[in-house]
Design a protein around this motif. Structure first.
Motif, PDB file in Angstrom:
ATOM      1  N   GLY A 159      29.521  15.890 -59.630  1.00  0.00           N
ATOM      2  CA  GLY A 159      28.948  16.094 -60.957  1.00  0.00           C
ATOM      3  C   GLY A 159      27.633  16.859 -60.913  1.00  0.00           C
ATOM      4  N   GLY A 160      27.208  17.240 -59.694  1.00  0.00           N
ATOM      5  CA  GLY A 160      25.942  17.957 -59.556  1.00  0.00           C
ATOM      6  C   GLY A 160      24.799  17.044 -59.153  1.00  0.00           C
ATOM      7  N   LEU A 161      25.088  15.738 -58.962  1.00  0.00           N
ATOM      8  CA  LEU A 161      24.047  14.796 -58.520  1.00  0.00           C
ATOM      9  C   LEU A 161      24.030  14.785 -56.991  1.00  0.00           C
ATOM     10  CD1 LEU A 161      25.321  13.508 -61.335  1.00  0.00           C
ATOM     11  CD2 LEU A 161      23.632  11.776 -60.839  1.00  0.00           C
ATOM     12  N   VAL A 162      22.878  15.050 -56.444  1.00  0.00           N
ATOM     13  CA  VAL A 162      22.756  15.198 -54.998  1.00  0.00           C
ATOM     14  C   VAL A 162      22.722  13.818 -54.336  1.00  0.00           C
ATOM     15  CG1 VAL A 162      21.345  16.183 -53.157  1.00  0.00           C
ATOM     16  CG2 VAL A 162      21.461  17.324 -55.374  1.00  0.00           C
ATOM     17  N   CYS A 163      23.551  13.656 -53.299  1.00  0.00           N
ATOM     18  CA  CYS A 163      23.615  12.365 -52.593  1.00  0.00           C
ATOM     19  C   CYS A 163      22.276  12.034 -51.928  1.00  0.00           C
ATOM     20  CB  CYS A 163      24.690  12.415 -51.505  1.00  0.00           C
ATOM     21  SG  CYS A 163      26.336  12.630 -52.150  1.00  0.00           S
ATOM     22  N   ASP A 164      22.192  10.825 -51.429  1.00  0.00           N
ATOM     23  CA  ASP A 164      20.968  10.372 -50.765  1.00  0.00           C
ATOM     24  C   ASP A 164      20.976  10.849 -49.302  1.00  0.00           C
ATOM     25  OD1 ASP A 164      18.847   9.075 -49.683  1.00  0.00           O
ATOM     26  OD2 ASP A 164      19.355   7.089 -50.467  1.00  0.00           O
ATOM     27  N   TYR A 165      20.574  12.120 -49.113  1.00  0.00           N
ATOM     28  CA  TYR A 165      20.628  12.680 -47.752  1.00  0.00           C
ATOM     29  C   TYR A 165      19.618  12.025 -46.815  1.00  0.00           C
ATOM     30  CZ  TYR A 165      24.086  15.974 -49.301  1.00  0.00           C
ATOM     31  OH  TYR A 165      25.254  16.504 -49.779  1.00  0.00           O
ATOM     32  N   ASP A 166      18.530  11.480 -47.330  1.00  0.00           N
ATOM     33  CA  ASP A 166      17.599  10.739 -46.459  1.00  0.00           C
ATOM     34  C   ASP A 166      18.360   9.611 -45.768  1.00  0.00           C
ATOM     35  OD1 ASP A 166      15.080  11.930 -46.560  1.00  0.00           O
ATOM     36  OD2 ASP A 166      14.602  11.013 -48.488  1.00  0.00           O
ATOM     37  N   LYS A 167      19.146   8.892 -46.573  1.00  0.00           N
ATOM     38  CA  LYS A 167      19.902   7.749 -46.058  1.00  0.00           C
ATOM     39  C   LYS A 167      20.994   8.237 -45.080  1.00  0.00           C
ATOM     40  CE  LYS A 167      20.864   3.486 -45.946  1.00  0.00           C
ATOM     41  NZ  LYS A 167      19.892   2.634 -45.297  1.00  0.00           N
ATOM     42  N   GLN A 352      16.957  16.404 -59.695  1.00  0.00           N
ATOM     43  CA  GLN A 352      17.327  17.229 -60.837  1.00  0.00           C
ATOM     44  C   GLN A 352      18.740  17.689 -60.518  1.00  0.00           C
ATOM     45  OE1 GLN A 352      15.544  18.453 -63.599  1.00  0.00           O
ATOM     46  NE2 GLN A 352      14.012  16.891 -63.079  1.00  0.00           N
ATOM     47  N   SER A 353      19.730  17.144 -61.219  1.00  0.00           N
ATOM     48  CA  SER A 353      21.097  17.538 -60.885  1.00  0.00           C
ATOM     49  C   SER A 353      21.402  18.899 -61.518  1.00  0.00           C
ATOM     50  CB  SER A 353      22.073  16.464 -61.370  1.00  0.00           C
ATOM     51  OG  SER A 353      22.874  16.926 -62.406  1.00  0.00           O
ATOM     52  N   SER A 354      22.539  19.472 -61.142  1.00  0.00           N
ATOM     53  CA  SER A 354      22.948  20.740 -61.779  1.00  0.00           C
ATOM     54  C   SER A 354      23.710  20.453 -63.064  1.00  0.00           C
ATOM     55  CB  SER A 354      23.815  21.553 -60.824  1.00  0.00           C
ATOM     56  OG  SER A 354      25.002  20.828 -60.536  1.00  0.00           O
ATOM     57  N   ARG A 355      23.815  19.185 -63.421  1.00  0.00           N
ATOM     58  CA  ARG A 355      24.440  18.752 -64.685  1.00  0.00           C
ATOM     59  C   ARG A 355      25.814  19.377 -64.853  1.00  0.00           C
ATOM     60  NH1 ARG A 355      19.196  20.187 -65.248  1.00  0.00           N
ATOM     61  NH2 ARG A 355      17.732  18.636 -66.052  1.00  0.00           N
ATOM     62  N   HIS A 356      26.661  19.151 -63.847  1.00  0.00           N
ATOM     63  CA  HIS A 356      27.978  19.783 -63.916  1.00  0.00           C
ATOM     64  C   HIS A 356      28.983  18.985 -64.736  1.00  0.00           C
ATOM     65  CE1 HIS A 356      31.538  21.959 -63.042  1.00  0.00           C
ATOM     66  NE2 HIS A 356      32.056  21.011 -62.299  1.00  0.00           N
ATOM     67  N   LEU A 357      28.984  17.653 -64.555  1.00  0.00           N
ATOM     68  CA  LEU A 357      30.001  16.850 -65.255  1.00  0.00           C
ATOM     69  C   LEU A 357      29.339  15.743 -66.064  1.00  0.00           C
ATOM     70  CD1 LEU A 357      32.635  16.268 -62.401  1.00  0.00           C
ATOM     71  CD2 LEU A 357      32.849  17.854 -64.329  1.00  0.00           C
ATOM     72  N   CYS A 358      29.931  15.476 -67.216  1.00  0.00           N
ATOM     73  CA  CYS A 358      29.454  14.339 -68.006  1.00  0.00           C
ATOM     74  C   CYS A 358      30.478  13.213 -67.873  1.00  0.00           C
ATOM     75  CB  CYS A 358      29.269  14.750 -69.460  1.00  0.00           C
ATOM     76  SG  CYS A 358      28.610  13.392 -70.423  1.00  0.00           S
ATOM     77  N   LEU A 359      30.252  12.334 -66.900  1.00  0.00           N
ATOM     78  CA  LEU A 359      31.149  11.195 -66.666  1.00  0.00           C
ATOM     79  C   LEU A 359      30.634  10.000 -67.444  1.00  0.00           C
ATOM     80  CD1 LEU A 359      31.591  11.256 -62.751  1.00  0.00           C
ATOM     81  CD2 LEU A 359      32.836  12.566 -64.469  1.00  0.00           C
ATOM     82  N   ILE A 360      31.533   9.389 -68.210  1.00  0.00           N
ATOM     83  CA  ILE A 360      31.129   8.168 -68.918  1.00  0.00           C
ATOM     84  C   ILE A 360      32.109   7.055 -68.550  1.00  0.00           C
ATOM     85  CG2 ILE A 360      30.130   9.518 -70.803  1.00  0.00           C
ATOM     86  CD1 ILE A 360      32.493   8.619 -72.560  1.00  0.00           C
ATOM     87  N   ARG A 361      31.639   5.814 -68.587  1.00  0.00           N
ATOM     88  CA  ARG A 361      32.517   4.674 -68.267  1.00  0.00           C
ATOM     89  C   ARG A 361      32.424   3.657 -69.404  1.00  0.00           C
ATOM     90  NH1 ARG A 361      31.230   2.112 -63.159  1.00  0.00           N
ATOM     91  NH2 ARG A 361      33.312   1.218 -63.284  1.00  0.00           N
ATOM     92  N   VAL A 362      33.581   3.412 -70.007  1.00  0.00           N
ATOM     93  CA  VAL A 362      33.629   2.544 -71.190  1.00  0.00           C
ATOM     94  C   VAL A 362      33.823   1.099 -70.725  1.00  0.00           C
ATOM     95  CG1 VAL A 362      34.798   2.112 -73.390  1.00  0.00           C
ATOM     96  CG2 VAL A 362      34.704   4.462 -72.459  1.00  0.00           C
ATOM     97  N   PRO A 363      32.887   0.216 -71.064  1.00  0.00           N
ATOM     98  CA  PRO A 363      33.025  -1.161 -70.566  1.00  0.00           C
ATOM     99  C   PRO A 363      34.177  -1.895 -71.245  1.00  0.00           C
ATOM    100  CG  PRO A 363      31.101  -0.947 -71.996  1.00  0.00           C
ATOM    101  CD  PRO A 363      31.683   0.419 -71.864  1.00  0.00           C
ATOM    102  N   GLY A 364      34.773  -2.819 -70.519  1.00  0.00           N
ATOM    103  CA  GLY A 364      35.747  -3.739 -71.107  1.00  0.00           C
ATOM    104  C   GLY A 364      37.115  -3.144 -71.391  1.00  0.00           C
ATOM    105  N   ILE A 365      37.460  -2.043 -70.746  1.00  0.00           N
ATOM    106  CA  ILE A 365      38.814  -1.497 -70.980  1.00  0.00           C
ATOM    107  C   ILE A 365      39.550  -1.387 -69.647  1.00  0.00           C
ATOM    108  CG2 ILE A 365      38.187  -0.205 -73.059  1.00  0.00           C
ATOM    109  CD1 ILE A 365      38.229   2.377 -71.341  1.00  0.00           C
ATOM    110  N   ASP A 366      40.906  -1.406 -69.733  1.00  0.00           N
ATOM    111  CA  ASP A 366      41.687  -1.191 -68.510  1.00  0.00           C
ATOM    112  C   ASP A 366      42.144   0.268 -68.474  1.00  0.00           C
ATOM    113  OD1 ASP A 366      43.936  -0.945 -70.133  1.00  0.00           O
ATOM    114  OD2 ASP A 366      44.540  -3.046 -69.855  1.00  0.00           O
ATOM    115  N   GLU A 367      42.886   0.609 -67.424  1.00  0.00           N
ATOM    116  CA  GLU A 367      43.275   2.010 -67.217  1.00  0.00           C
ATOM    117  C   GLU A 367      44.137   2.532 -68.383  1.00  0.00           C
ATOM    118  OE1 GLU A 367      44.976   2.521 -63.328  1.00  0.00           O
ATOM    119  OE2 GLU A 367      45.535   4.583 -63.770  1.00  0.00           O
TER     120      GLU A 367
END
Ligand SMILES: Cc1ncc(COP(=O)(O)O)c(C=O)c1O
Length: 446
Positions: A159-167, A352-367
């Motif tokens: 999604g453009g969010l950079v992983c924790d490369y320090d870790k 600062q991500s590259s803001r590639h994807l807008c992922l959302i997660r809806v609580p309380g629902i199944d697949e």
């Protein structure tokens, strides 16, 4: 909702191509040179300058820029090819293991399989990273998955969010004693360089899949780094749906390796991407220079000048495109917050991500309910998507038999909203209204 709003059709992710890209492609077509040539070389230089400085306005045709930035980036026909060549450059092959997060697109894993390596899937953290919610690897599981056969780990800057490369670097450094570098058996023209690269790195290599993350930044060791400056090797995608596109395309870059000249690495990328042929088409054009050798039966994945033409003009526009993404995201985030829907946090004081994807997660629902919401939004003209169905759920990866409960849990209620720079403010408003309406209807009916 006003009447005009009800009739909108919002596709998922059309490209943002302006007249400038069209004009540059026309120029390339009229120039008499359409395969890999001057435009590809210039795009490589400009991308290297962008990755190293964050700037798109440097005179990359000046001698100074050529000396400073050439040989740091190689443009190819896809990120999949870039990732495969990164692993081949490292000499990764049969008998080696490559660690891949369970939550990614197939290319992350298939590139390693093409090289003959075994893919070892690692599950993600439960509900993703605590602060950003990004579906990052579980770093304890990553550490546990490293064996004496492990040659690379492929973090995905999803999604453009950079992983924790320090870790990640902390873990591979800690496991250094398990690592044995490749011996140069002299069996291919690349084996000497691969062996020197593995010895220079001296531990499991960090080979980033930054398909989504051109332009992203994160603090590493306390100072800001651009995506491409962090991992040992990095691949980018310029596919049609990416923030920065050449239609199809990609690029590799790498960190300076002690005792190894960038020119040598660059030269081998050229050979790997063009049949192992020791002269490219441009070099063969020089008077009397027709003759060439094939040093090994390698691959064909070079970028063409027609695609590079698109990239050159996209790069001029890229800071503006990122700014527009930021404005759209702000509105989406506000809507999700009001609805109690979890979403990625693209910007923090260390990222600062590259803001590639807008992922959302809806609580309380199944697949099934998630799929129903996708259908309802589509009926109202709003196309959405799911990034990604975890790889262990796919037919091709069943054999790896990986347990990845957190990846499955992350996926089961996830929806990717349409997110691209061609969306007008009214389109964004419409998506937000349809999302709100759909969620409200669902909650009433549940
Ligand atoms: C995470 C990830 N890696 C790699 C790729 C492959 O990119 P390309 O299509 O340029 O080969 C993609 C494509 O969407 C991707 O999402």
């Amino acid at each position: 909702m006003d009447k005009t709003m009800t009739n909108r059709i919002i596709p998922f992710s059309p490209p943002d191509i302006s007249e400038a890209e069209i004009q540059e492609v026309s120029k390339a077509l009229r120039s008499g040179w359409i395969t890999t040539g001057p435009r590809t070389k210039l795009l490589e230089l400009r991308l290297a300058a962008y990755i190293e400085t964050g700037r798109v306005d440097l005179d990359c045709e000046s001698q100074e820029a050529v000396e400073k930035f050439s040989h740091r980036v190689v443009c190819l026909n896809s990120a999949t090819a870039a990732e495969e060549l990164n692993l081949r450059m490292l000499g990764i092959g049969p008998g080696d293991e490559v660690i891949v997060p369970a939550y990614t697109y197939t290319a992350t894993a298939s590139a390693a399989i093409h090289c003959g390596a075994k893919v070892v899937f690692v599950d993600i953290q439960k509900d993703g990273d605590r602060e950003t919610h990004a579906p990052e690897m579980d770093y304890e599981r990553l550490a546990a998955a490293i064996t004496p056969r492990t040659k690379a780990v492929i973090p995905v800057d999803l999604g453009g969010l950079v992983c924790d490369y320090d870790k990640i670097f902390e873990i591979v450094e800690e496991k250094k004693s398990l690592f044995t570098p490749l011996e140069d058996k002299g069996d291919t023209p690349l084996s000497g360089l691969s062996s020197r690269i593995q010895r220079a790195i001296g531990r499991v290599a960090v080979v980033s899949d930054a398909a989504h993350a051109l332009g992203a930044r994160r603090k590493l060791g306390g100072s800001w780094k651009n995506c491409g400056q962090m991992a040992d090797f990095t691949s980018f995608s310029f596919h049609a749906v990416k923030n920065f596109t050449t239609g199809e395309g990609g690029a590799s870059t790498w960190r300076q390796l002690k005792g190894i000249d960038d020119k040598e690495i660059y030269h081998f990328y050229q050979l790997l991407s063009l049949h192992g042929q020791d002269k490219d088409a441009l070099a063969k054009m020089r008077p009397g220079a027709w003759e060439y050798d094939i040093i090994a039966p390698w691959y064909k994945c070079n970028m063409t000048d027609m695609l590079a033409a698109i990239g050159l003009r996209q790069l001029d526009r890229y800071p503006g495109l990122l700014e527009r993404r930021s404005q759209i995201l702000k509105k989406y985030d506000e809507t999700c917050d009001a609805l109690g829907i979890s979403h990625l946090i693209h910007c923090t004081d260390y990222m600062q991500s590259s803001r590639h994807l807008c992922l959302i997660r809806v609580p309380g629902i199944d697949e099934g309910q998630r799929n129903q919401l996708i259908e309802w939004m589509a009926e109202k003209g709003v196309s959405t998507n799911v990034h990604f169905k975890p790889l262990p759920m796919m037919t091709a990866y069943k054999a790896e038999a990986a347990e990845a409960p957190n990846a499955y849990d992350y996926y089961h209620n996830l929806i990717t909203l349409p997110f691209y720079t061609k969306l007008s403010d009214e389109d964004v408003e419409y998506v937000c209204e349809i999302l709100t309406k759909t969620i409200m209807e669902f909650r009433r009916s549940a």
